[in-house]
Design an enzyme around this catalytic site. Structure first.
Site, PDB file in Angstrom:
ATOM      1  N   ARG A 258      43.495  51.946  32.884  1.00 41.73           N
ATOM      2  CA  ARG A 258      44.881  52.250  32.535  1.00 41.73           C
ATOM      3  C   ARG A 258      45.085  52.143  31.017  1.00 41.73           C
ATOM      4  NH1 ARG A 258      49.080  48.033  35.042  1.00 41.73           N
ATOM      5  NH2 ARG A 258      47.810  46.719  33.705  1.00 41.73           N
TER       6      ARG A 258
ATOM      7  N   LYS B  30      37.664  32.399  33.993  1.00 41.00           N
ATOM      8  CA  LYS B  30      36.255  32.732  33.758  1.00 41.00           C
ATOM      9  C   LYS B  30      35.913  32.878  32.276  1.00 41.00           C
ATOM     10  CE  LYS B  30      35.621  34.997  38.226  1.00 41.00           C
ATOM     11  NZ  LYS B  30      35.221  36.209  38.951  1.00 41.00           N
TER      12      LYS B  30
ATOM     13  N   ASP C 101      28.697  37.120  39.532  1.00 39.45           N
ATOM     14  CA  ASP C 101      29.401  38.332  40.000  1.00 39.45           C
ATOM     15  C   ASP C 101      28.508  39.556  39.776  1.00 39.45           C
ATOM     16  OD1 ASP C 101      31.740  37.075  40.820  1.00 39.45           O
ATOM     17  OD2 ASP C 101      32.682  37.228  38.848  1.00 39.45           O
TER      18      ASP C 101
ATOM     19  N   TYR D 181      39.290  41.984  48.102  1.00 37.70           N
ATOM     20  CA  TYR D 181      38.871  41.562  49.454  1.00 37.70           C
ATOM     21  C   TYR D 181      40.033  41.019  50.277  1.00 37.70           C
ATOM     22  CZ  TYR D 181      38.416  37.202  46.811  1.00 37.70           C
ATOM     23  OH  TYR D 181      38.643  36.149  45.983  1.00 37.70           O
TER      24      TYR D 181
ATOM     25  N   GLY E 229      38.618  44.870  33.169  1.00 39.78           N
ATOM     26  CA  GLY E 229      38.868  43.441  33.016  1.00 39.78           C
ATOM     27  C   GLY E 229      37.597  42.640  33.287  1.00 39.78           C
TER      28      GLY E 229
ATOM     29  N   LEU F 136      38.631  31.620  49.960  1.00 38.41           N
ATOM     30  CA  LEU F 136      37.692  31.703  51.088  1.00 38.41           C
ATOM     31  C   LEU F 136      36.413  30.916  50.809  1.00 38.41           C
ATOM     32  CD1 LEU F 136      38.003  35.568  51.668  1.00 38.41           C
ATOM     33  CD2 LEU F 136      39.251  33.748  52.854  1.00 38.41           C
ATOM     34  N   SER F 137      36.221  30.512  49.540  1.00 41.88           N
ATOM     35  CA  SER F 137      34.941  29.909  49.156  1.00 41.88           C
ATOM     36  C   SER F 137      34.650  28.575  49.847  1.00 41.88           C
ATOM     37  CB  SER F 137      34.879  29.729  47.634  1.00 41.88           C
ATOM     38  OG  SER F 137      34.820  30.992  47.028  1.00 41.88           O
TER      39      SER F 137
ATOM     40  N   GLY G 294      38.675  50.084  36.145  1.00 43.26           N
ATOM     41  CA  GLY G 294      39.017  48.770  35.607  1.00 43.26           C
ATOM     42  C   GLY G 294      38.153  48.425  34.411  1.00 43.26           C
TER      43      GLY G 294
END
Ligand code: NAP
Length: 286
Positions: free
Chosen positions: A150, A65, A103, A224, A128, A15-16, A126
């Protein structure tokens, strides 16, 4: 003309480009933004090629990343803490690439817009890359973070890194821990940074069935696609205020735009382009 790029794999449905092109057009800039698929293991050569093409700014998305870090000349303190960069800025021939993590402040901006309280407990699902940025963001805002993951090792490691960075009662809990429902009930913010709710996991939510939430608690889903997830629907039914992942995507993009152009981001234009592109994509996926 200045050139910006997005690298990741896959990036075809990103979408960026729509969001950044709308931003450049709104500010009368003849800048370009192109998504380039880069296979894992090819990040170093891709950076060199894009620089040859005149890149001044590069966004980095999954799964690069972390892989991008060794190729950068310097990192902001946020990128260092999170060990992930999503926004690269070309400084000069002498200084090279700087890597930042937007972020983190992107989540802060999205939650602040929704009225994040200055203290209290937060639950983060999460451990990660996205969760690391979210964990530091929540702790920076004064919240005490419970990481739920998890796998044991990454969850414990994230909680212990948070405690070293910003002393507090940050901790790790397993999903099946009997204390979790009570912690969730008292939390002022609950953030999903797992892929539960997305793609093949569309029918899954990180919230235990029938979970009660504190009235007015902020529920933020980093997923999203789709824009409205099962987690957000459950949270709203339980009295929470929802913060969709598109808002976090918007604000991390707005902060990248500001870094690259030194201009205030045209947030409303970016939001309109982002939501229009996302709803088109959701229609196609039906
Ligand atoms: P990642 O580094 O691969 O981490 C994934 C995390 O989710 C890990 O903690 C993993 O747990 C957990 N997980 C994976 N599958 C699971 C399952 N079936 N059940 C329970 N837990 C599971 O991914 P990431 O980069 O952090 O991205 C996570 C999500 O955030 C993705 O949906 C991504 O699209 C979204 N995201 C959104 C934005 C935004 O701007 N809105 C930005 C970045 C990422 P284990 O440790 O047990 O493997």
């Amino acid at each position: 003309m200045s050139k910006c790029f997005l690298i990741g794999y896959p990036v075809a449905h990103s979408l960026s480009p729509a969001m950044f092109r709308a931003a450049f057009a709104a500010c009368g800039l003849d800048w370009t933004y192109e998504a380039v698929p880069v296979l894992p293991g090819r990040v170093g050569s891709a950076l060199a090629e894009l620089r040859e093409r005149g890149a001044l700014g590069i966004n980095v998305t999954m799964p690069h990343k972390e892989e991008v870090l060794p190729y950068l000349d310097r990192l902001t303190s946020r990128a260092q803490a999170v060990r992930a960069a999503n926004t690269l800025s070309w400084m000069s021939r002498e200084e090279g690439w700087e890597g930042d993590n937007t972020d983190w402040p992107g989540l802060v901006a999205a939650l602040s817009q929704a009225g994040l309280p200055p203290r209290g407990e937060a639950v983060l699902f999460g451990a990660g890359g996205a969760a690391r940025a979210a964990a530091f963001a929540l702790a920076e805002q004064g919240l005490t973070v419970t990481v739920v993951n998890r796998s044991l090792a990454p969850g414990e490691e994230l909680a212990s890194r948070l405690r070293r960075w910003r002393p507090g009662e940050h901790r790790f809990l397993r999903w099946e821990d009997p204390a979790l429902p009570g912690v969730l009930e008292g939390a002022v913010a609950v953030v999903n940074a797992t892929p539960l709710g997305m793609g093949e996991l569309r029918e899954r939510s990180p919230l235990p069935a029938g979970q009660r939430l504190r009235p007015g608690c902020l529920a933020c889903d980093l997923v999203y696609h789709p824009p409205e997830t099962l987690f957000l629907r459950q949270a709203e039914r339980a009295g929470a205020r929802s913060v969709p992942g598109l808002e976090v995507l918007l604000w991390q993009g707005a902060l990248a735009f500001q870094r690259w152009t030194d201009l205030a981001a045209p947030v409303e234009k970016m939001r309109a382009a982002l939501y229009a592109r996302a709803s088109g994509r959701a229609e196609v996926a039906k």
